[in-house]
Design a protein around this motif. Structure first.
Motif, short mmCIF file in Angstrom:
data_model
loop_
_atom_site.label_atom_id
_atom_site.label_comp_id
_atom_site.label_asym_id
_atom_site.label_seq_id
_atom_site.Cartn_x
_atom_site.Cartn_y
_atom_site.Cartn_z
N LYS A 30 -5.91 -6.80 -3.66
CA LYS A 30 -5.46 -6.33 -2.35
C LYS A 30 -5.21 -7.47 -1.36
CE LYS A 30 -6.66 -2.94 1.22
NZ LYS A 30 -7.64 -1.92 1.66
N PHE A 31 -6.06 -8.51 -1.39
CA PHE A 31 -5.99 -9.56 -0.37
C PHE A 31 -5.57 -10.92 -0.91
CE2 PHE A 31 -9.18 -6.51 1.22
CZ PHE A 31 -8.57 -6.15 2.41
N GLY A 32 -5.35 -11.03 -2.22
CA GLY A 32 -4.95 -12.31 -2.79
C GLY A 32 -6.09 -12.98 -3.54
N ARG A 33 -5.73 -13.85 -4.48
CA ARG A 33 -6.75 -14.48 -5.34
C ARG A 33 -7.50 -15.60 -4.62
NH1 ARG A 33 -5.77 -10.12 -8.33
NH2 ARG A 33 -3.86 -10.24 -9.57
N ARG A 34 -6.75 -16.44 -3.90
CA ARG A 34 -7.33 -17.67 -3.32
C ARG A 34 -8.46 -17.39 -2.33
NH1 ARG A 34 -5.46 -21.35 0.70
NH2 ARG A 34 -5.93 -23.53 0.21
N PRO A 35 -8.29 -16.49 -1.34
CA PRO A 35 -9.39 -16.25 -0.40
C PRO A 35 -10.64 -15.68 -1.06
CG PRO A 35 -7.58 -14.70 -0.03
CD PRO A 35 -7.07 -15.73 -0.95
N LEU A 36 -10.45 -14.79 -2.04
CA LEU A 36 -11.62 -14.21 -2.72
C LEU A 36 -12.31 -15.23 -3.62
CD1 LEU A 36 -12.72 -11.29 -2.44
CD2 LEU A 36 -10.40 -11.57 -1.57
N PRO A 49 0.75 -13.56 -3.82
CA PRO A 49 1.05 -13.57 -2.39
C PRO A 49 1.33 -12.18 -1.84
CG PRO A 49 2.93 -14.35 -3.63
CD PRO A 49 1.82 -14.18 -4.61
N LYS A 50 1.47 -12.12 -0.53
CA LYS A 50 1.62 -10.84 0.17
C LYS A 50 2.84 -10.07 -0.32
CE LYS A 50 1.12 -9.01 4.84
NZ LYS A 50 1.00 -9.37 6.29
N GLU A 51 3.94 -10.80 -0.60
CA GLU A 51 5.17 -10.12 -1.04
C GLU A 51 4.94 -9.36 -2.35
OE1 GLU A 51 5.70 -14.13 -1.11
OE2 GLU A 51 4.66 -13.39 0.68
N LYS A 52 4.26 -10.02 -3.31
CA LYS A 52 3.98 -9.37 -4.59
C LYS A 52 3.05 -8.18 -4.40
CE LYS A 52 4.49 -13.12 -7.98
NZ LYS A 52 3.77 -13.89 -9.02
N ARG A 53 2.07 -8.34 -3.52
CA ARG A 53 1.11 -7.25 -3.29
C ARG A 53 1.81 -6.04 -2.69
NH1 ARG A 53 -2.05 -11.64 -1.21
NH2 ARG A 53 -2.03 -10.82 0.93
N LYS A 98 4.04 -0.50 -3.48
CA LYS A 98 5.10 0.49 -3.49
C LYS A 98 5.21 1.14 -4.87
CE LYS A 98 7.92 -1.77 0.04
NZ LYS A 98 9.17 -2.53 0.29
N ARG A 99 5.14 0.32 -5.91
CA ARG A 99 5.23 0.85 -7.27
C ARG A 99 4.05 1.76 -7.58
NH1 ARG A 99 7.00 -4.29 -11.07
NH2 ARG A 99 8.91 -4.83 -9.95
N LYS A 100 2.90 1.40 -7.03
CA LYS A 100 1.69 2.18 -7.31
C LYS A 100 1.80 3.60 -6.77
CE LYS A 100 -3.33 1.85 -7.10
NZ LYS A 100 -4.48 1.07 -6.61
N SER A 101 2.56 3.76 -5.68
CA SER A 101 2.73 5.11 -5.12
C SER A 101 3.49 6.01 -6.09
CB SER A 101 3.47 5.03 -3.79
OG SER A 101 4.77 4.52 -3.98
#
Length: 411
Positions: free
Chosen positions: A81-87, A200-204, A209-212
């Motif tokens: 949800k928030f990206g790999r790097r921050p987590l 990154p945010k774009e991929k997320r 959208k696909r998940k919906s």
């Protein structure tokens, strides 16, 4: 003929380090594992330091894994949800704090708290595997996943020796704990400076959208469940053995921390040599599926025999064979697991596989120390081999994988 072999070796090396953007990740993973392996030779002597039983020290290590089992999938899903790097940075910071608490532990309660904190933030490996899955296509994923194995191999070469020396100099866990905390701090610096965000945010947004439209449920994915079950049994047998090495050496052969560190260092040296000479030709000749089968077969035999070890040499030789089997098995199995789902749930599937590792790490110290404290050593081998038998049987079933690719990997 020699020219062809040389070219094959160069091509294999290029493939192993093909993804230059992952190099900071491998360095960070290596340093993180190095910090953890520092405490291996000391484990049997925690009982004396804290005036408790061997089984209670096994429980300390299990508590660490117990919290990792709970929080591993959570951190994996948060990285989706928030990206790999921050987590990853949050996980590394938690590991650093855990080692600092370990260094200043002077009571059993403080030791428990230090291991709990480390377990809560133990998301390094599921996130690292998710990062590989983000950028690496399935055909190269097995080799890149095996780099985690290389990090284990190299850390296993230097960590125990360094830990044994620091423990011998200081006479307690302060120096090893402080040194491990420093290494964890270094991984944070490397991640901040060098590691790029692979989700990154774009991929997320795109995958949200696909998940919906398509809600992918892992519990309905029979291929994923099969490989997760196989991996769970395998990891449990493997972790019982790994968690028992230091205790086995101290209880059965009356070894001191420095003696145990030397054995682990010799095993690490041979394991490193094998990893960089025999591993790639073996996997290339056998294929990934057969390499897994050979590795699981070796595990089954060695796990049974190790409980009957009559001297240190026999014990060391079996550890070397177990290390080679791990090279053949664990990286390719992680690759198979990642290929059973689509890119949008890589964090989730890798969180689940890491949770199985954490569950195995819960059971490993508990079962290992319990068996060695209350039963004859050969019963340890019998129990571990019994757990290793189901994955050995499962590995000979043929399952065709429908490989999932991201748009980037398809192009």
């Amino acid at each position: 003929m020699q020219t062809n072999e040389l070219n094959d070796g160069k091509q294999s090396s290029r493939k192993l380090f093909k993804y230059k953007n992952l190099m900071p990740l491998w360095i960070a993973v290596f340093i993180d594992i190095l910090g953890f392996t520092l405490i291996f030779p000391m484990a049997p002597y925690f009982a004396e330091l804290f005036s408790t039983s061997t089984f209670m020290i096994g429980l300390v290590f299990s508590v660490n894994a117990m919290f990792g089992f709970i929080f591993g999938p959570i951190l994996g899903k948060l990285s989706d949800k928030f990206g790999r790097r921050p987590l990853l940075l949050i996980s590394q910071m938690g590991t650093c704090i855990g080692f600092l608490l370990l260094a200043f532990s002077n009571t059993l309660e403080m030791l428990f708290i230090s291991r709990m904190v480390d377990g809560i933030f133990g998301g390094n490996f599921p996130i690292a595997k998710a990062i590989v899955s983000d950028d690496v296509p399935p055909k190269d994923r097995g080799i890149q996943m095996s780099n985690i194995g290389i990090a284990h191999v190299l850390a296993g070469l230097f960590g125990p020796a360094l830990g044994g020396i620091l423990f011998t100099i200081g006479g307690n866990i302060f120096l090893p704990g402080l040194f491990s905390a420093g290494l964890s701090g270094l991984t944070m610096i490397l991640t901040i400076i060098f590691l790029n965000e692979t989700w990154p945010k774009e991929k997320r947004k795109e995958h949200t959208k696909r998940k919906s439209h398509v809600d992918e449920k892992i519990r309905k994915n029979h291929h994923a469940l099969f490989f997760l079950t196989l991996f769970g049994f395998h990891s449990t047998s493997f972790m019982i053995t790994m968690a028992s090495i230091s205790f086995f050496g101290a209880i059965v052969f009356n070894l001191e921390p420095l003696d145990i560190s030397i054995i682990l260092m010799i095993s690490g040296f041979v394991r490193t040599t094998i990893r960089f000479t025999l591993f790639k030709p073996t996997v290339r000749k056998l294929g990934e599926a057969n390499a897994i089968r050979v590795g699981l077969s070796m595990f089954l035999v060695c796990f049974f025999i190790i409980g009957f070890s009559v001297n240190v040499i026999m014990f060391l030789v079996l550890l070397i064979f177990i290390s080679f089997a791990a090279s053949l098995t664990r990286g390719p199995l992680n690759s198979k697991i990642s290929q059973t789902v689509s890119p949008k749930v890589q964090g989730k599937i890798n969180g689940l596989s890491s949770s199985l590792d954490s569950f195995a790490q819960i059971m490993g110290p508990l079962i290992g120390t319990f068996m060695l404290q209350f039963f004859m050593p050969y019963w340890l081998g019998i129990v571990v081999a019994s757990i290793a038998f189901p994955p050995f049987i499962m590995a000979f079933q043929k399952i065709e994988l429908k490989v999932n690719k991201s748009p980037k990997q398809q192009s």
